[in-house]
Design a protein around this motif. Structure first.
Motif, PDB file in Angstrom:
ATOM      1  N   GLY A  28       0.812  -1.212   0.000  1.00 57.47           N
ATOM      2  CA  GLY A  28       0.000   0.000   0.000  1.00 57.47           C
ATOM      3  C   GLY A  28       0.840   1.254   0.000  1.00 57.47           C
ATOM      4  N   SER A  29       1.873   1.308   0.826  1.00 60.95           N
ATOM      5  CA  SER A  29       2.780   2.448   0.900  1.00 60.95           C
ATOM      6  C   SER A  29       4.004   2.018   1.702  1.00 60.95           C
ATOM      7  N   LEU A  30       5.027   2.853   1.665  1.00 57.86           N
ATOM      8  CA  LEU A  30       6.227   2.551   2.442  1.00 57.86           C
ATOM      9  C   LEU A  30       5.957   2.652   3.939  1.00 57.86           C
ATOM     10  N   GLU A  31       5.015   3.540   4.336  1.00 55.01           N
ATOM     11  CA  GLU A  31       4.652   3.628   5.750  1.00 55.01           C
ATOM     12  C   GLU A  31       3.968   2.349   6.210  1.00 55.01           C
ATOM     13  N   ALA A  32       3.095   1.796   5.361  1.00 49.95           N
ATOM     14  CA  ALA A  32       2.456   0.527   5.703  1.00 49.95           C
ATOM     15  C   ALA A  32       3.480  -0.603   5.761  1.00 49.95           C
ATOM     16  N   LEU A  33       4.489  -0.540   4.887  1.00 46.70           N
ATOM     17  CA  LEU A  33       5.573  -1.532   4.949  1.00 46.70           C
ATOM     18  C   LEU A  33       6.326  -1.434   6.266  1.00 46.70           C
ATOM     19  N   ASP A  34       6.634  -0.215   6.708  1.00 44.84           N
ATOM     20  CA  ASP A  34       7.328  -0.044   7.993  1.00 44.84           C
ATOM     21  C   ASP A  34       6.483  -0.567   9.148  1.00 44.84           C
ATOM     22  N   ALA A  35       5.151  -0.327   9.092  1.00 45.36           N
ATOM     23  CA  ALA A  35       4.270  -0.814  10.149  1.00 45.36           C
ATOM     24  C   ALA A  35       4.236  -2.344  10.166  1.00 45.36           C
ATOM     25  N   GLU A  36       4.177  -2.961   8.979  1.00 46.03           N
ATOM     26  CA  GLU A  36       4.180  -4.427   8.909  1.00 46.03           C
ATOM     27  C   GLU A  36       5.507  -4.993   9.410  1.00 46.03           C
ATOM     28  N   TRP A  37       6.592  -4.324   9.051  1.00 44.13           N
ATOM     29  CA  TRP A  37       7.901  -4.788   9.521  1.00 44.13           C
ATOM     30  C   TRP A  37       7.995  -4.692  11.042  1.00 44.13           C
ATOM     31  N   GLU A  38       7.489  -3.607  11.612  1.00 46.47           N
ATOM     32  CA  GLU A  38       7.508  -3.448  13.069  1.00 46.47           C
ATOM     33  C   GLU A  38       6.618  -4.486  13.743  1.00 46.47           C
ATOM     34  N   ARG A  39       5.448  -4.783  13.133  1.00 46.04           N
ATOM     35  CA  ARG A  39       4.570  -5.800  13.718  1.00 46.04           C
ATOM     36  C   ARG A  39       5.242  -7.165  13.719  1.00 46.04           C
ATOM     37  N   ARG A  40       5.904  -7.509  12.626  1.00 46.53           N
ATOM     38  CA  ARG A  40       6.582  -8.809  12.576  1.00 46.53           C
ATOM     39  C   ARG A  40       7.736  -8.876  13.561  1.00 46.53           C
ATOM     40  N   GLU A  41       8.451  -7.761  13.715  1.00 45.72           N
ATOM     41  CA  GLU A  41       9.535  -7.748  14.695  1.00 45.72           C
ATOM     42  C   GLU A  41       9.003  -7.914  16.111  1.00 45.72           C
ATOM     43  N   THR A  42       7.858  -7.270  16.388  1.00 43.36           N
ATOM     44  CA  THR A  42       7.253  -7.415  17.714  1.00 43.36           C
ATOM     45  C   THR A  42       6.803  -8.850  17.957  1.00 43.36           C
ATOM     46  N   ASP A  43       6.186  -9.454  16.935  1.00 45.21           N
ATOM     47  CA  ASP A  43       5.775 -10.862  17.060  1.00 45.21           C
ATOM     48  C   ASP A  43       6.979 -11.773  17.267  1.00 45.21           C
ATOM     49  N   ARG A  44       8.056 -11.489  16.568  1.00 41.95           N
ATOM     50  CA  ARG A  44       9.258 -12.313  16.733  1.00 41.95           C
ATOM     51  C   ARG A  44       9.823 -12.200  18.143  1.00 41.95           C
ATOM     52  N   ARG A  45       9.850 -10.968  18.669  1.00 44.30           N
ATOM     53  CA  ARG A  45      10.341 -10.790  20.047  1.00 44.30           C
ATOM     54  C   ARG A  45       9.422 -11.464  21.047  1.00 44.30           C
ATOM     55  N   ASP A  46       8.092 -11.369  20.803  1.00 47.83           N
ATOM     56  CA  ASP A  46       7.148 -12.016  21.724  1.00 47.83           C
ATOM     57  C   ASP A  46       7.307 -13.533  21.691  1.00 47.83           C
ATOM     58  N   ARG A  47       7.472 -14.108  20.515  1.00 44.73           N
ATOM     59  CA  ARG A  47       7.681 -15.554  20.433  1.00 44.73           C
ATOM     60  C   ARG A  47       8.959 -15.961  21.150  1.00 44.73           C
ATOM     61  N   LYS A  48       9.990 -15.176  21.010  1.00 45.16           N
ATOM     62  CA  LYS A  48      11.248 -15.484  21.690  1.00 45.16           C
ATOM     63  C   LYS A  48      11.084 -15.392  23.207  1.00 45.16           C
ATOM     64  N   THR A  49      10.312 -14.385  23.661  1.00 45.30           N
ATOM     65  CA  THR A  49      10.085 -14.243  25.100  1.00 45.30           C
ATOM     66  C   THR A  49       9.249 -15.390  25.645  1.00 45.30           C
ATOM     67  N   ARG A  50       8.191 -15.785  24.895  1.00 46.42           N
ATOM     68  CA  ARG A  50       7.364 -16.901  25.349  1.00 46.42           C
ATOM     69  C   ARG A  50       8.162 -18.203  25.396  1.00 46.42           C
ATOM     70  N   LYS A  51       9.025 -18.413  24.423  1.00 46.87           N
ATOM     71  CA  LYS A  51       9.853 -19.614  24.444  1.00 46.87           C
ATOM     72  C   LYS A  51      10.783 -19.611  25.650  1.00 46.87           C
ATOM     73  N   TYR A  52      11.340 -18.468  25.966  1.00 46.67           N
ATOM     74  CA  TYR A  52      12.225 -18.364  27.128  1.00 46.67           C
ATOM     75  C   TYR A  52      11.456 -18.638  28.421  1.00 46.67           C
ATOM     76  N   ASP A  53      10.228 -18.092  28.505  1.00 51.97           N
ATOM     77  CA  ASP A  53       9.418 -18.329  29.711  1.00 51.97           C
ATOM     78  C   ASP A  53       9.069 -19.807  29.858  1.00 51.97           C
ATOM     79  N   ARG A  54       8.742 -20.496  28.749  1.00 54.06           N
ATOM     80  CA  ARG A  54       8.443 -21.925  28.827  1.00 54.06           C
ATOM     81  C   ARG A  54       9.650 -22.718  29.321  1.00 54.06           C
TER      82      ARG A  54
END
Length: 294
Positions: A207-233
């Motif tokens: 859609g736009s470069l701003e939407a690309l940045d938002a999607e990239w940030e969302r994926r990075e947040t999901d990746r960090r959350d998955r890493k944190t959940r794995k560490y907690d388990r």
């Protein structure tokens, strides 16, 4: 008679010498056999013998080069035109498309030449951008605008612009420049993409470069959350294992009493084997044979 023969011979020799047909003989007789080698080599003491140096005019013109021969950086002095062409063909087969780039156009007709689409002045275009990526941009403008004309690897395209492997492999979407892998010759060839094409497709995809940045940030947040959940388990599993071990220790302590600690003393009895000694626990009577270390 002998004097007359000598006079005639001298006169004939003088006439031949005047016409250049008589060569003077070396008065010193030459010894037969191989020539004697000098006892000292000049190369051991002279780094640059100026008597043997030759002006090659920057490596492009040599007096020893015949017609159709050159002495540039692509071939040594004395290389024929056919050998130079064969070397260029080998380079093209080894390094790929970048060696087949056409040279800039000649200056015969300045009005019909293509000019850089950025500065509208230069006619000497960047050969890679012109031939491979179909972009009429000169080298100066390509260096001045890296946000448009810098080259990206496939890994950067997938990581920074969230493009898939199938999209990057589509020849109708992107131009690519393949080169030998700089890490090892046996690896897959490196593929380079121009940034403006990648950004244009990524903008249309998200859609736009701003939407690309938002999607990239969302994926990075999901990746960090998955890493944190794995560490907690993993921490929870470690705590459960620790609690199970503590429970087992308490169970054995309640059933069998506190853990016994051996207290050994030297046993009094028959003589031990030479170099050994027998010790006995005062609590449980366990006997062990120990070697005496001198």
């Amino acid at each position: 008679m002998a004097e007359r023969i000598a006079r005639n011979r001298a006169a004939a020799a003088e006439r031949l010498r005047a016409r250049g047909l008589l060569q003077e003989k070396d008065p010193a007789p030459k010894t037969k056999g191989p020539p004697l080698k000098p006892s000292v080599r000049k190369s051991d003491y002279i780094d640059y013998d100026f008597a043997t140096l030759e002006n090659l005019n920057g490596g492009y013109i040599s007096s020893r080069s015949g017609p159709g021969e050159g002495g540039g950086s692509d071939g040594a002095v004395g290389t024929s035109l056919e050998e130079w062409k064969a070397a260029q063909r080998e380079k093209r087969e080894l390094f790929g498309p970048q060696e087949t780039l056409v040279p800039p156009p000649s200056l015969e007709d300045a009005h019909t030449m293509r000019r850089c689409m950025e500065c509208r002045i230069n006619v000497e275009l960047d050969p890679v951008l012109d031939k491979v990526f179909q972009l009429t941009v000169c080298k100066q403008c390509a260096r001045a605008h890296p946000e448009k004309y810098s080259l990206l690897t496939k890994t950067e395209c997938k990581g920074d612009y969230l493009l898939t492997e199938s999209e990057l492999a589509d020849d109708t979407l992107f131009h690519r420049w393949e080169r030998a892998n700089p890490h090892a010759a046996t690896y897959a060839r490196m593929q380079l993409f121009v940034r403006c094409e990648v950004e244009r497709f990524a903008s249309s995809k998200w859609g736009s470069l701003e939407a690309l940045d938002a999607e990239w940030e969302r994926r990075e947040t999901d990746r960090r959350d998955r890493k944190t959940r794995k560490y907690d388990r993993e921490i929870k599993q470690m705590r459960l294992r620790t609690r199970a071990q503590e429970f087992t220790k308490k169970y054995h302590r309640g059933k069998y009493g506190p853990r016994h600690t051996h207290e050994f003393v030297t046993r009094e009895g028959p003589k031990d084997i030479e170099g050994t000694v027998t010790r006995r626990c005062t609590g449980c009577g366990l006997e062990v044979v120990e070697d005496l270390i001198e």
